[in-house]
Design a protein around this motif. Structure first.
Motif, mmCIF file in Angstrom:
data_model
loop_
_atom_site.group_PDB
_atom_site.id
_atom_site.type_symbol
_atom_site.label_atom_id
_atom_site.label_comp_id
_atom_site.label_asym_id
_atom_site.label_seq_id
_atom_site.Cartn_x
_atom_site.Cartn_y
_atom_site.Cartn_z
ATOM 1 N N ASN A 177 1.621 9.478 -1.489
ATOM 2 C CA ASN A 177 1.863 8.898 -2.800
ATOM 3 C C ASN A 177 0.648 8.209 -3.396
ATOM 4 O OD1 ASN A 177 4.535 9.711 -2.506
ATOM 5 N ND2 ASN A 177 5.147 7.783 -1.561
ATOM 6 N N ARG A 178 -0.482 8.252 -2.709
ATOM 7 C CA ARG A 178 -1.645 7.520 -3.192
ATOM 8 C C ARG A 178 -2.188 8.088 -4.493
ATOM 9 N NH1 ARG A 178 -4.361 6.433 2.820
ATOM 10 N NH2 ARG A 178 -2.670 5.028 3.484
ATOM 11 N N ALA A 179 -2.147 9.398 -4.645
ATOM 12 C CA ALA A 179 -2.601 9.986 -5.905
ATOM 13 C C ALA A 179 -1.719 9.530 -7.056
ATOM 14 C CB ALA A 179 -2.612 11.510 -5.797
ATOM 15 N N GLU B 82 -14.996 3.622 2.293
ATOM 16 C CA GLU B 82 -14.479 4.970 2.545
ATOM 17 C C GLU B 82 -13.287 5.270 1.618
ATOM 18 O OE1 GLU B 82 -15.649 7.340 4.192
ATOM 19 O OE2 GLU B 82 -16.747 6.669 5.978
ATOM 20 N N ARG B 83 -13.507 5.142 0.331
ATOM 21 C CA ARG B 83 -12.420 5.330 -0.635
ATOM 22 C C ARG B 83 -11.940 6.777 -0.680
ATOM 23 N NH1 ARG B 83 -16.204 1.876 -3.040
ATOM 24 N NH2 ARG B 83 -15.395 -0.198 -3.610
ATOM 25 N N LEU B 84 -12.874 7.716 -0.611
ATOM 26 C CA LEU B 84 -12.481 9.118 -0.682
ATOM 27 C C LEU B 84 -11.598 9.490 0.507
ATOM 28 C CD1 LEU B 84 -12.806 11.811 -2.238
ATOM 29 C CD2 LEU B 84 -14.748 12.320 -0.735
ATOM 30 N N ALA B 85 -11.976 9.040 1.696
ATOM 31 C CA ALA B 85 -11.168 9.329 2.887
ATOM 32 C C ALA B 85 -9.794 8.673 2.782
ATOM 33 C CB ALA B 85 -11.890 8.845 4.142
ATOM 34 N N TRP B 86 -9.750 7.438 2.305
ATOM 35 C CA TRP B 86 -8.464 6.739 2.201
ATOM 36 C C TRP B 86 -7.542 7.442 1.206
ATOM 37 C CZ3 TRP B 86 -5.792 4.380 -1.769
ATOM 38 C CH2 TRP B 86 -4.678 3.616 -1.388
ATOM 39 N N LEU B 87 -8.113 7.879 0.089
ATOM 40 C CA LEU B 87 -7.285 8.474 -0.968
ATOM 41 C C LEU B 87 -6.830 9.882 -0.624
ATOM 42 C CD1 LEU B 87 -6.156 8.155 -3.882
ATOM 43 C CD2 LEU B 87 -8.295 9.214 -4.684
ATOM 44 N N THR B 88 -7.714 10.703 -0.038
ATOM 45 C CA THR B 88 -7.435 12.134 0.118
ATOM 46 C C THR B 88 -7.251 12.584 1.558
ATOM 47 O OG1 THR B 88 -9.763 12.822 0.326
ATOM 48 C CG2 THR B 88 -8.894 12.522 -1.911
ATOM 49 N N GLY B 89 -7.732 11.809 2.532
ATOM 50 C CA GLY B 89 -7.706 12.224 3.923
ATOM 51 C C GLY B 89 -8.970 12.922 4.382
ATOM 52 N N PHE B 90 -9.865 13.269 3.458
ATOM 53 C CA PHE B 90 -11.085 14.006 3.803
ATOM 54 C C PHE B 90 -12.151 13.037 4.295
ATOM 55 C CE2 PHE B 90 -15.222 15.809 2.182
ATOM 56 C CZ PHE B 90 -15.363 16.725 3.206
ATOM 57 N N THR B 91 -12.644 13.250 5.524
ATOM 58 C CA THR B 91 -13.586 12.327 6.143
ATOM 59 C C THR B 91 -15.013 12.853 6.202
ATOM 60 O OG1 THR B 91 -13.111 13.185 8.362
ATOM 61 C CG2 THR B 91 -11.759 11.341 7.580
ATOM 62 N N GLY B 92 -15.307 13.980 5.564
ATOM 63 C CA GLY B 92 -16.667 14.499 5.574
ATOM 64 C C GLY B 92 -17.638 13.557 4.885
ATOM 65 N N SER B 93 -18.934 13.712 5.186
ATOM 66 C CA SER B 93 -19.953 12.805 4.659
ATOM 67 C C SER B 93 -20.473 13.230 3.290
ATOM 68 C CB SER B 93 -21.121 12.703 5.634
ATOM 69 O OG SER B 93 -21.782 13.955 5.763
ATOM 70 N N MET C 107 0.848 -1.197 0.000
ATOM 71 C CA MET C 107 0.000 0.000 0.000
ATOM 72 C C MET C 107 0.880 1.242 0.000
ATOM 73 S SD MET C 107 -2.867 1.156 2.790
ATOM 74 C CE MET C 107 -1.632 1.446 4.048
ATOM 75 N N PRO C 108 0.629 2.206 -0.898
ATOM 76 C CA PRO C 108 1.474 3.411 -0.941
ATOM 77 C C PRO C 108 1.241 4.299 0.266
ATOM 78 C CG PRO C 108 -0.392 3.619 -2.425
ATOM 79 C CD PRO C 108 -0.415 2.201 -1.929
ATOM 80 N N PRO C 109 2.275 5.016 0.735
ATOM 81 C CA PRO C 109 2.063 6.003 1.801
ATOM 82 C C PRO C 109 1.050 7.045 1.355
ATOM 83 C CG PRO C 109 4.398 5.632 1.391
ATOM 84 C CD PRO C 109 3.655 4.952 0.283
ATOM 85 N N ALA C 110 0.396 7.694 2.330
ATOM 86 C CA ALA C 110 -0.672 8.644 2.019
ATOM 87 C C ALA C 110 -0.286 9.687 0.971
ATOM 88 C CB ALA C 110 -1.155 9.308 3.302
#
Length: 590
Positions: A6-8, A41-52, A1-4
Motif C-alpha cells: 500500500n505504500r504507492a 534508502e527511500r527507493l528500496a523502502w517504497l518499491t522493494g528494489f535494493t539495487g545500487s 506506516m502503510p504495509p508494503a
C-alpha cells in the motif's frame, strides 16, 4: 506506516496534498552517492528494489521502477509487478515514460536528491516539474532510521601520500586562476580525499557524510555533525578548516553571494544551484575538480594498493582452496561469510568494499545478485559458482571476481566455451598498450571481441575506477561501450571484468584490478600506457578450453599464474600452498 503493497497508494495521497500529480524518486541521497545510509534508502523502502542504481516514477494510475542491465533480473524478483512496471532504463528512459503517460501532469521532485544534469532530460521532455519543499516519502516512512553519526578520523599522510594543505593550495590556485571565489562540494569522497579524513557513515565505503565550501584562499568551511569530531580530529583538520553544523548549509551558501561559485551540475543536487542563484551568486558550472586528482593515485597510494592486493590475494586463495573441498557442503551465504572471515584474519582488514555477490547456478546469472538468508542457495555438484567481492584496507580498496566449477565431473563444452571466451577478453584487455589520450571506450571492444565472435555479449561495462581506501566504484574513467570523454592516465586503477550470463543457468565474470602505468614502447616523443595487474588469484583451469586459446594468450596466463604463485604461496599453509601450485601450473602441463 502503510504495509508494503500500500505504500504507492499512501504516497499518491501525500502527493495530492502537496499539489502534484506524480513524483520522481532517484535511488540516492543528498550527496548523490552510490552507497547510502539506511535513512536514505527511500527507493528500496517504497518499491522493494535494493539495487545500487535505479529510479522510480509514480503517477495517479500507474508507476514504474527503472534500472540498468546489471539489475533487471534482480528487479523482476524484488518489485511487485502488480504495483510497478519494471523497465530497462536505456530501453525505456524515465523521461520518455513520464512524457507518454503524464505529459499534462504536475510532476514533483526532491531538489536535494537529483542533479541538474540528471533533471534536464525530464524538463527537455516537456514535463511540468515542481520542486518540492520536502520529500513526500519521508511523510509516510514513519520508522525511518536516524541519520548516521560515526567518528570522523584522520587518514595519515603516510597513507594519503599528500598533505591536505597541499591539495587545498592547488585547488585554491585553480579557483583564483578561473576568477572564482569558492567551490561547493557535496561528495563525501571528494571531501575525504581533500581533507585526508575517513568515516563509517555509509556501508562499505569509509565516508563521513558532510558538505564543504572551498574558498580561493585555501580555507575550507566543513559542514558536519560536530558529534562526529573528536579533539584529535579537530586538531588534524587545523585552523584553516572552519566547522559548522549541517543545518547551517543554506545560510552558508547564501552568504557566498554575489561571488562566482563553482558547482558540479552532475555531482551536486540541483538544490545547491537553485539556492545560490536565488541568493544572487553567480553559479559557474564545472566538473568537480577533486575527481580527477583523486583518481590519479600518487606513488604512496599505488604502493598501498599493491600491499592491499597481496593481503587480499592470500585471503582469496585460502578461500578458493577451502571451496575446493567444501563446494557441495556450503551455501551462497556461508561461502560469502567464509571469504569475509579469511579477509578478517588480517588485522588491517576494515570490512567489505561492497556486498559480496555470491551466486551459484542460476543465481550467478543475476549480474548484481545479492544473497540473503531468504535467497541463499546450496551449491550443487557440477555447476558454475561466481563470487565477486572486495575488501577495504587503510591503504587500498580491492575488488575481484572469480568463477569456479564445483565438480566433480568435467564441465560441458558449452560452459567451457563461454568461460574461455570471457577469459580471452580479459587477457586481451590486460595486455593492451595504448597511446596517451585514449579513453576507456576505445578499449572496451577488446574485452568483447572473443565473445562477439561466438555470438555472445554482456550487458554491463567492462571496467570502473577504484578508490584509495574509498569507493570501490570511482570516476571519472570507465571502460564501457558508452563513450565518456575521460582519457586514461598513469596512476588510475580500473577493473577488468568481462562476463557472460545465461538466465536460469549460470553466470561467468572474471575480474582483476589494473593500475595504469607508462609503457616502455612508443616512438620518440610519443608516450604509451599499459596495465600493471594488481590482483593475485588463479583462474579455474577446469573451465578453460585450451584449444580456444592462442599461444600468446596461454603464455600470458602462465606468466600471470607464475606471479601469483611466487607472491602468494610463501604466505600460505602447506595444504593451501600445494593446492595453489596445482592451480597455477602451466596450462599445458595438464
Amino acid at each position: 506506516m502503510p504495509p508494503a503493497p500500500n505504500r504507492a497508494s499512501a504516497l499518491r495521497a501525500v502527493l495530492s496534498q502537496m499539489g502534484v500529480d506524480g513524483f520522481i524518486l532517484p535511488r540516492g541521497d543528498e550527496h548523490l552517492g552510490e552507497y547510502v545510509a539506511p535513512c536514505a534508502e527511500r527507493l528500496a523502502w517504497l518499491t522493494g528494489f535494493t539495487g545500487s542504481a535505479g529510479i522510480a516514477a509514480i503517477l495517479p494510475d500507474r508507476a514504474a521502477v527503472f534500472s540498468d542491465g546489471r539489475y533487471i533480473t534482480q528487479m523482476d524478483q524484488q518489485v511487485d509487478a502488480g504495483v510497478w512496471e519494471r523497465l530497462h532504463i536505456r530501453e525505456t528512459p524515465p523521461p520518455a515514460w513520464l512524457a507518454a503517460h503524464g505529459a499534462s501532469l504536475r510532476i514533483g521532485y526532491d531538489p536535494r536528491l537529483i542533479g541538474e544534469s540528471a533533471l534536464r532530460p525530464f524538463s527537455d521532455a516537456g514535463l511540468a516539474l515542481v520542486a518540492l519543499p520536502a520529500n513526500p516519502v519521508d511523510r509516510i516512512w514513519t520508522d525511518r532510521p536516524a541519520a548516521p553519526c560515526t567518528p570522523c578520523v584522520p587518514q595519515p599522510e603516510d597513507l594519503a601520500g599528500q598533505s591536505s594543505h597541499d591539495k587545498r593550495a592547488a585547488l585554491a590556485a585553480s579557483l583564483r586562476g578561473a576568477g572564482d571565489s569558492a567551490l561547493v562540494l557535496s561528495d563525501p569522497a571528494s571531501i575525504a580525499w581533500l581533507l585526508n579524513i575517513r568515516g563509517q557513515d555509509v556501508p562499505y565505503t569509509p565516508l563521513s557524510l558532510s558538505f564543504a565550501i572551498v574558498h580561493d584562499t585555501g580555507h575550507v568551511t566543513l559542514l558536519i555533525d560536530p558529534a562526529k569530531l573528536s579533539g584529535p580530529t579537530r586538531a588534524w583538520l587545523g585552523p584553516d578548516v572552519t566547522l559548522l553544523p549541517p543545518d547551517a548549509l543554506e545560510e552558508t551558501l547564501r552568504a557566498l553571494a554575489p561571488a562566482r561559485v563553482q558547482v558540479d551540475p552532475t555531482g551536486n543536487a540541483i538544490w545547491f544551484i537553485q539556492t545560490l542563484v536565488d541568493a544572487g551568486a553567480t553559479v559557474i558550472r564545472k566538473e568537480n575538480p577533486c575527481v580527477l586528482p583523486k583518481a590519479i593515485k600518487n606513488p604512496t597510494e599505488q604502493e598501498g594498493s599493491r600491499h592491499a592486493h597481496l593481503l587480499d590475494g592470500v585471503a582469496i586463495c585460502r578461500f578458493l582452496h577451502w571451496l575446493e573441498g567444501n563446494a557441495t557442503r556450503t551455501t551462497e551465504l556461508e561461502a560469502a561469510d567464509r571469504l569475509d572471515r579469511f579477509r578478517a584474519a588480517s588485522p588491517d582488514y576494515r570490512g567489505e568494499s561492497f556486498p559480496a555477490i555470491s551466486g551459484a547456478g542460476p543465481n550467478g546469472a543475476v549480474i548484481h545478485y545479492r544473497v540473503t538468508p531468504e535467497t541463499s542457495r546450496a551449491l550443487q555438484a557440477n555447476e558454475v559458482y561466481l563470487i565477486d567481492s572486495g575488501g577495504q584496507y587503510p591503504f587500498g580498496t580491492t575488488d575481484i571476481t572469480r568463477t569456479v566449477w564445483t565438480g566433480p565431473d568435467v564441465p560441458d563444452a558449452d560452459i567451457r566455451n563461454a568461460f574461455t571466451r570471457v577469459l580471452r577478453g580479459h587477457i586481451a584487455l590486460a595486455r593492451a598498450r595504448f597511446p596517451t589520450g585514449v579513453t576507456g571506450h576505445a578499449l572496451d571492444a577488446l574485452a568483447r571481441h572473443a565473445l562477439w565472435d561466438g555470438g555472445l555479449d554482456y550487458d554491463h561495462g567492462t571496467g570502473h575506477g577504484i578508490g584509495s581506501y574509498l569507493s570501490v566504484h570511482e570516476g571519472p574513467a570507465t571502460i564501457a561501450p558508452v563513450f565518456r570523454p575521460v582519457m586514461l592516465r598513469a596512476g588510475m586503477i580500473l577493473s577488468n571484468e568481462p562476463g557472460y550470463y545465461r538466465p536460469g543457468a549460470f553466470g561467468i565474470r572474471l575480474e582483476n584490478l589494473h593500475l595504469v602505468q607508462p609503457s616502455p614502447i612508443g616512438e620518440a616523443g610519443r608516450t604509451f600506457l599499459e596495465f600493471e595487474v594488481l590482483t593475485h588469484a588463479p583462474f579455474d583451469r577446469r573451465l578453460i578450453d585450451a584449444t580456444l586459446l592462442q599461444p600468446d594468450e596461454i603464455a600470458w596466463l602462465d606468466r600471470y599464474h607464475a606471479r601469483v604463485l611466487e607472491r602468494i604461496a610463501p604466505q600460505l599453509e602447506s595444504s593451501a600452498r600445494t593446492w595453489l601450485e596445482a592451480a597455477c601450473a602451466p596450462l599445458n602441463a595438464g
